[in-house]
Design an enzyme around this catalytic site. Sequence first.
Site, PDB file in Angstrom:
ATOM      1  N   VAL B  78       0.829  -1.203   0.000  1.00 35.09           N
ATOM      2  CA  VAL B  78       0.000   0.000   0.000  1.00 35.09           C
ATOM      3  C   VAL B  78       0.866   1.256   0.000  1.00 35.09           C
ATOM      4  O   VAL B  78       1.869   1.334   0.693  1.00 35.09           O
ATOM      5  CB  VAL B  78      -0.986   0.019   1.194  1.00 35.09           C
ATOM      6  CG1 VAL B  78      -1.989  -1.102   1.059  1.00 35.09           C
ATOM      7  CG2 VAL B  78      -0.273  -0.081   2.519  1.00 35.09           C
ATOM      8  N   HIS B  79       0.463   2.207  -0.808  1.00 37.16           N
ATOM      9  CA  HIS B  79       1.262   3.419  -0.923  1.00 37.16           C
ATOM     10  C   HIS B  79       0.463   4.549  -1.540  1.00 37.16           C
ATOM     11  O   HIS B  79      -0.544   4.317  -2.199  1.00 37.16           O
ATOM     12  CB  HIS B  79       2.515   3.150  -1.764  1.00 37.16           C
ATOM     13  CG  HIS B  79       2.222   2.698  -3.164  1.00 37.16           C
ATOM     14  ND1 HIS B  79       2.018   3.587  -4.196  1.00 37.16           N
ATOM     15  CD2 HIS B  79       2.081   1.473  -3.700  1.00 37.16           C
ATOM     16  CE1 HIS B  79       1.781   2.912  -5.306  1.00 37.16           C
ATOM     17  NE2 HIS B  79       1.801   1.624  -5.040  1.00 37.16           N
TER      18      HIS B  79
END
Lengths: 89, 159
Positions: B78-79
């Site tokens: 996740v980013h």
Amino acid sequence: MKIMAVCGMGIGTSVLLKMNAEKVLRQLGLEATVEATDVNTARETRDAQIILTTPDLVASLTGLPAEIISIDHFFDLEEITTKLTKSLL
Amino acid sequence: MVSQKPLPSRKFPALSLAFAENSIQVGAIALDREHAIELAGNLLVASGRTTPEYTDEMLGALAEHGPYMVIAPGIALVHGRPSEAVLETGLSLVVLGEPIEFQHATNDPVRLVIGLCAFDHSSHIEIMQELAQALSDDELVNSLLNADNSEDIRQLFEI
């Protein structure tokens, strides 16, 4: 030949996809540029022959002149090889 | 004859720098996929790599694009994107005590949530190379899943 690896932001998922696609292309002895990019930039791009992406982003990318290949498991080089071979060879 | 092939390296110099102190949590319980992402974001904040706004960006990516970040069975990356909310390029890792459904077609449920923040478009490339190498190694991934604490995980990366 230009291949785009596409994710939502263009820095994480797509970079991993680009790395593994390049590995597969080298094994297959094929020359291609692979660019990691985000979905919005990809939508504006017209000169890529193939788009590699994840199943969830396919719908956002349909309608472009490129063939879309969706990859489920990013570290499964066999899956990437099979799918790329099918469209390139 | 002695093989010329070098032994596969287990050293991850870029990863060891990317995981700052307080960036790894083992056995965390998340209520849902948003909460799981929040936990990874909180670790990036706690380890001094991002401001809390970055966690909102990570959640925004899920809301906008769906669970595309579940890149392999059980693993989510996740980013957000490079922005003022990123103080320094880095990683966080949450090993969930209970798996969480991200509503991904093939790779659910998720047990490893990796948070990534990149200061720009190039500073994290070595990290990504080592991450790809680490996560392609089933044995290493199993060890991550079975780690008792964050110290175990640091040792896996030989930090």
